[in-house]
Design a protein around this motif. Structure first.
Motif, short mmCIF file in Angstrom:
data_model
loop_
_atom_site.label_atom_id
_atom_site.label_comp_id
_atom_site.label_asym_id
_atom_site.label_seq_id
_atom_site.Cartn_x
_atom_site.Cartn_y
_atom_site.Cartn_z
N ARG A 26 -0.07 4.97 -10.45
CA ARG A 26 0.81 6.15 -10.51
C ARG A 26 2.28 5.75 -10.41
NH1 ARG A 26 -1.19 11.25 -9.80
NH2 ARG A 26 0.72 11.88 -8.73
N GLU A 27 2.58 4.81 -9.51
CA GLU A 27 3.97 4.39 -9.35
C GLU A 27 4.48 3.66 -10.60
OE1 GLU A 27 5.96 5.30 -6.78
OE2 GLU A 27 4.18 6.50 -6.30
N LYS B 178 5.28 6.28 -13.19
CA LYS B 178 6.55 6.93 -12.88
C LYS B 178 7.73 6.09 -13.34
CE LYS B 178 4.94 9.33 -8.70
NZ LYS B 178 5.10 9.38 -7.22
N ASN B 179 7.57 4.77 -13.30
CA ASN B 179 8.64 3.86 -13.71
C ASN B 179 8.51 3.43 -15.16
OD1 ASN B 179 10.40 2.79 -11.19
ND2 ASN B 179 8.33 3.32 -10.48
N GLU B 180 7.65 4.13 -15.91
CA GLU B 180 7.45 3.85 -17.33
C GLU B 180 7.04 2.40 -17.58
OE1 GLU B 180 11.05 5.15 -19.24
OE2 GLU B 180 10.46 7.26 -19.14
N LEU B 181 6.14 1.94 -16.73
CA LEU B 181 5.60 0.59 -16.85
C LEU B 181 4.10 0.64 -17.07
CD1 LEU B 181 7.54 -1.11 -13.92
CD2 LEU B 181 7.93 -1.50 -16.36
N ARG B 182 3.56 -0.45 -17.60
CA ARG B 182 2.13 -0.59 -17.82
C ARG B 182 1.57 -1.65 -16.87
NH1 ARG B 182 0.81 0.69 -23.57
NH2 ARG B 182 -0.92 -0.73 -23.31
N TRP B 183 0.26 -1.66 -16.70
CA TRP B 183 -0.39 -2.73 -15.94
C TRP B 183 -1.28 -3.58 -16.85
CZ3 TRP B 183 -0.89 2.46 -15.06
CH2 TRP B 183 -2.09 3.07 -15.47
N GLN B 184 -1.43 -3.17 -18.11
CA GLN B 184 -2.12 -3.97 -19.11
C GLN B 184 -1.31 -3.95 -20.40
OE1 GLN B 184 -6.15 -3.01 -20.02
NE2 GLN B 184 -6.88 -3.25 -17.93
N ARG B 185 -1.49 -4.99 -21.19
CA ARG B 185 -0.95 -5.01 -22.55
C ARG B 185 -2.09 -4.74 -23.52
NH1 ARG B 185 0.89 -10.04 -20.56
NH2 ARG B 185 3.05 -10.04 -19.86
N GLN B 186 -1.75 -4.31 -24.69
CA GLN B 186 -2.78 -4.06 -25.69
C GLN B 186 -3.55 -5.33 -26.02
OE1 GLN B 186 -3.81 -1.11 -26.83
NE2 GLN B 186 -5.45 -2.25 -27.84
N ASP B 187 -2.85 -6.47 -26.02
CA ASP B 187 -3.55 -7.72 -26.36
C ASP B 187 -4.52 -8.16 -25.27
OD1 ASP B 187 -1.61 -8.44 -24.56
OD2 ASP B 187 -0.85 -10.13 -25.72
N ASP B 188 -4.38 -7.60 -24.04
CA ASP B 188 -5.38 -7.90 -23.01
C ASP B 188 -6.76 -7.43 -23.46
OD1 ASP B 188 -3.40 -8.85 -21.35
OD2 ASP B 188 -3.14 -6.97 -20.29
N ASN C 182 0.79 -1.23 0.00
CA ASN C 182 0.00 0.00 0.00
C ASN C 182 0.82 1.28 0.00
OD1 ASN C 182 -2.40 -1.42 -0.04
ND2 ASN C 182 -2.64 -1.41 2.18
N ASP C 183 2.02 1.24 0.54
CA ASP C 183 2.85 2.43 0.60
C ASP C 183 3.64 2.60 -0.70
OD1 ASP C 183 5.72 3.68 1.36
OD2 ASP C 183 4.21 4.45 2.73
N PRO C 184 3.68 3.82 -1.26
CA PRO C 184 4.41 4.02 -2.52
C PRO C 184 5.87 3.55 -2.46
CG PRO C 184 3.05 5.92 -2.07
CD PRO C 184 2.96 5.04 -0.85
N LYS C 185 6.51 3.72 -1.31
CA LYS C 185 7.90 3.27 -1.19
C LYS C 185 7.99 1.75 -1.34
CE LYS C 185 11.90 3.29 1.91
NZ LYS C 185 12.41 3.71 3.25
N ASP C 186 7.07 1.04 -0.69
CA ASP C 186 7.06 -0.43 -0.81
C ASP C 186 6.69 -0.86 -2.22
OD1 ASP C 186 7.70 -0.71 1.92
OD2 ASP C 186 5.58 -0.55 2.49
N MET C 187 5.78 -0.13 -2.84
CA MET C 187 5.44 -0.42 -4.24
C MET C 187 6.68 -0.30 -5.11
SD MET C 187 1.83 1.63 -4.60
CE MET C 187 0.34 1.09 -3.76
N GLY C 188 7.46 0.77 -4.87
CA GLY C 188 8.69 0.96 -5.64
C GLY C 188 9.66 -0.18 -5.47
#
Length: 323
Positions: free
Chosen positions: A300-301, A304-314, A274-280
Motif C-alpha cells: 500500500r505504501e 501511494k508513492n507510485e512505485l512497484r514491487w515487481q517488474r513486468q520482466d519478473d 513494519n510501521d507505515p511511517k518507517d516504510m515511508g
C-alpha cells in the motif's frame, strides 16, 4: 555475477522489492509452509526466513535456537513451558511433534502481533519443504533470503557452523534452487564459510548496531554485532568481505549509507520495517528492498508513492524458467 539470484532484491527508481519476513509474521503464523504459501501468492519478490539444523542434521526453518513457548504447543495442545528444548538437541521427528500455528496472546511476544491468525497442526518445516513449495510454477519469481542461524552456545561451535553450512548447501543443491537463493547471516565469519563451501550462492550481510535493543521474545543477534561500531564503514567492510547485499537494522541506515553502498556495488535491504511511517522513510532513502512482517501494508505504501514491487520482466522470466 549472480544476476539471477540478486534480481529479486534489486530495485530501481520505479521499483522497491517487498521481502516477506518469516513469511508474513504480522498476519500468518511465522516460518510455516502455510504462511510462506500465502505470502508468495501476494506477489512478493522474496522471502526472508531462518534456518538451523536439528540434532540429526536436518535443516529446519525456525528463528530461535530453542522452541519459543509463545508460539509452540505440544501434541496435546498445551502451551510449551520452560525449559524450552533447543533445536540442536532435538531430532526432526521430535521437533515435528510440536504445533507452531498460533500465538499465545497472554505472552509479551504474542501481544506484538494481534492480527496474526490462529491455526492448528502447523509443523516446523524442513528447508526442503519450502524449497519444494517455491519450485511451483506460480512462485518461480520469488527469491529466497536464507538466513543461517549461528548458535554460540552449542558445543563445538566452529564444527557446528561448518556442519550447518554444509547441510544447508546440500539441501539447496539437491532442490536445484541455488539460482534463486541468497545466503544471509549476522555471523560474518559463517558467511565466509558459505563463500568457501557454496561459492555459487551470493552472501548477504546482516547488521544491527548495539544501540538498538533486541525485540522481545527474540534470540539476540548482538553477540555478532559488538565490533560494528568500530568499523569506519559497514558497507565498505561488507564489500571487502565479498558480500552483495547489506541488510541493516532500518534505524541504522542513512541516505549517505545507501549512496555509499550503491557506489560499492551493494544492494540495500533494511529489516524489519513494519510501521507505515518507517516504510515511508525507507522508500525516501531509495533502498532496493524492504524486509517486513506486513507485506500488504508495504504494498500500500509503495502504491501511494507510485512505485512497484515487481517488474513486468519478473513475471516473464518466471514463466520462461518454469516452462
Amino acid at each position: 555475477m549472480f544476476t539471477q539470484q540478486l534480481a529479486s532484491f534489486k530495485g530501481d527508481q520505479s521499483c522497491i522489492r517487498v521481502v516477506g519476513h518469516r513469511g508474513a509474521r504480522g498476519i500468518m503464523p511465522e516460518n510455516t509452509l502455510l504462511g510462506f504459501e500465502w505470502t508468495m501468492k501476494m506477489g512478493v519478490s522474496a522471502l526472508e526466513f531462518d534456518v538451523m539444523i536439528t540434532k540429526d542434521h536436518v535443516p529446519v526453518i525456525v528463528h530461535n535456537h530453542h522452541l519459543n513457548g509463545a508460539i509452540t504447543r505440544t501434541a496435546e495442545g498445551q502451551w510449551l513451558n520452560t525449559p524450552e528444548p533447543r533445536i540442536s538437541e532435538l531430532t526432526y521427528d521430535e521437533l515435528a511433534q510440536y504445533d507452531v500455528g498460533g500465538l499465545n496472546v497472554f505472552t509479551e511476544y504474542g501481544q506484538r502481533f494481534p492480527e496474526q491468525i490462529f491455526m492448528h497442526r502447523q509443523q516446523v518445516p524442513k528447508l526442503a519443504d519450502l524449497l519444494a513449495l517455491a519450485m511451483q510454477p506460480d512462485f518461480a519469481h520469488v527469491g529466497l533470503m536464507l538466513e543461517i542461524k549461528s548458535d554460540p552456545k552449542v558445543d563445538n561451535f566452529q564444527m557446528h557452523r561448518e556442519e550447518t553450512v554444509a547441510a544447508v548447501a546440500d539441501v539447496v543443491r539437491q532442490a536445484a534452487m541455488t539460482s534463486r537463493t541468497i545466503l544471509h547471516s549476522f555471523d560474518w565469519e559463517l558467511l565466509h564459510l558459505c563463500q568457501q563451501a557454496a561459492p555459487e550462492m551470493p552472501t548477504s550481510f546482516l547488521s544491527q548496531l548495539p544501540a538498538h535493543d533486541d525485540d522481545k521474545g527474540e534470540d539476540s543477534s548482538l553477540v555478532f554485532s559488538q565490533n560494528l561500531k568500530q568499523l569506519p564503514s559497514i558497507p565498505k567492510a561488507i564489500a571487502e568481505a565479498g558480500g552483495y547485499i547489506w541488510a541493516p537494522h532500518f534505524k541504522d541506515v542513512t541516505l549517505a549509507d545507501v549512496q555509499e553502498a550503491r557506489n560499492l556495488g551493494l544492494l540495500v535491504a533494511p529489516w524489519t520495517v513494519n510501521d507505515p511511517k518507517d516504510m515511508g522513510q525507507m522508500i525516501q532513502l531509495g533502498v532496493d528492498a524492504i524486509v517486513t512482517d506486513y507485506p500488504a501494508r508495504l504494498q500500500r505504501e509503495l502504491i501511494k508513492n507510485e512505485l512497484r514491487w515487481q517488474r513486468q520482466d519478473d513475471i516473464s522470466n518466471a514463466t520462461l524458467t518454469s516452462a
